[in-house]
Write a protein that holds these residues in place. Sequence first.
Motif, PDB file in Angstrom:
ATOM      1  N   ALA A  21       0.846  -1.188   0.000  1.00  0.00           N
ATOM      2  CA  ALA A  21       0.000   0.000   0.000  1.00  0.00           C
ATOM      3  C   ALA A  21       0.881   1.237   0.000  1.00  0.00           C
ATOM      4  CB  ALA A  21      -0.907  -0.009   1.223  1.00  0.00           C
ATOM      5  N   GLY A  22       1.252   1.690  -1.200  1.00  0.00           N
ATOM      6  CA  GLY A  22       2.020   2.919  -1.323  1.00  0.00           C
ATOM      7  C   GLY A  22       3.374   2.866  -0.655  1.00  0.00           C
ATOM      8  N   ASP A  23       3.524   3.598   0.461  1.00  0.00           N
ATOM      9  CA  ASP A  23       4.801   3.667   1.163  1.00  0.00           C
ATOM     10  C   ASP A  23       4.955   2.614   2.246  1.00  0.00           C
ATOM     11  OD1 ASP A  23       5.633   5.778  -0.399  1.00  0.00           O
ATOM     12  OD2 ASP A  23       4.773   7.266   0.952  1.00  0.00           O
ATOM     13  N   ALA A  24       4.014   1.690   2.344  1.00  0.00           N
ATOM     14  CA  ALA A  24       4.089   0.650   3.377  1.00  0.00           C
ATOM     15  C   ALA A  24       4.998  -0.486   2.900  1.00  0.00           C
ATOM     16  CB  ALA A  24       2.693   0.115   3.663  1.00  0.00           C
ATOM     17  N   PRO A  25       5.640  -1.188   3.838  1.00  0.00           N
ATOM     18  CA  PRO A  25       6.469  -2.333   3.455  1.00  0.00           C
ATOM     19  C   PRO A  25       5.646  -3.438   2.817  1.00  0.00           C
ATOM     20  CG  PRO A  25       6.946  -1.659   5.700  1.00  0.00           C
ATOM     21  CD  PRO A  25       5.723  -0.899   5.257  1.00  0.00           C
TER      22      PRO A  25
END
Length: 132
Positions: A21-25
């Motif tokens: 999710a975007g900038d999530a790991p």
Amino acid sequence: MRYGIALILPMAALAGCAGYAGDAPIVDGGPVAAEGSAVALGQPVAAGNVVLTPMAVIEDSRCAMGTQCVWAGRAVVTTRIDGAGWRETVDMVAGESTAVRDYGIILAHVAPERTAGGDIAAGDYRFLFMVE
């Protein structure tokens, strides 16, 4: 029938994707333990902006409790590190900082301590990580 396959193929392709999710790991599913938690092999744990998963103990030559050793020994753990849109697997030595991308990651503690004459079952290990 052609239309049914056209709808199933895109859904099947998305079903196999790791969560991102975007900038999530990147995480392959399952719960992620809270930062500072000691985790078992295969259990992911949050640490700063990354998720760490200990995969295998490849060496545990630590000196057993209550014995005298010429060398303290070491524990080496293969660890998967997931960041925002990337994944790396590295061998980490307990007590040493490992540079991965822009992070200094430390395998801070390996439990249980070794005992004289006893091997540790893989399922009994617990690992504590820190990010510098």
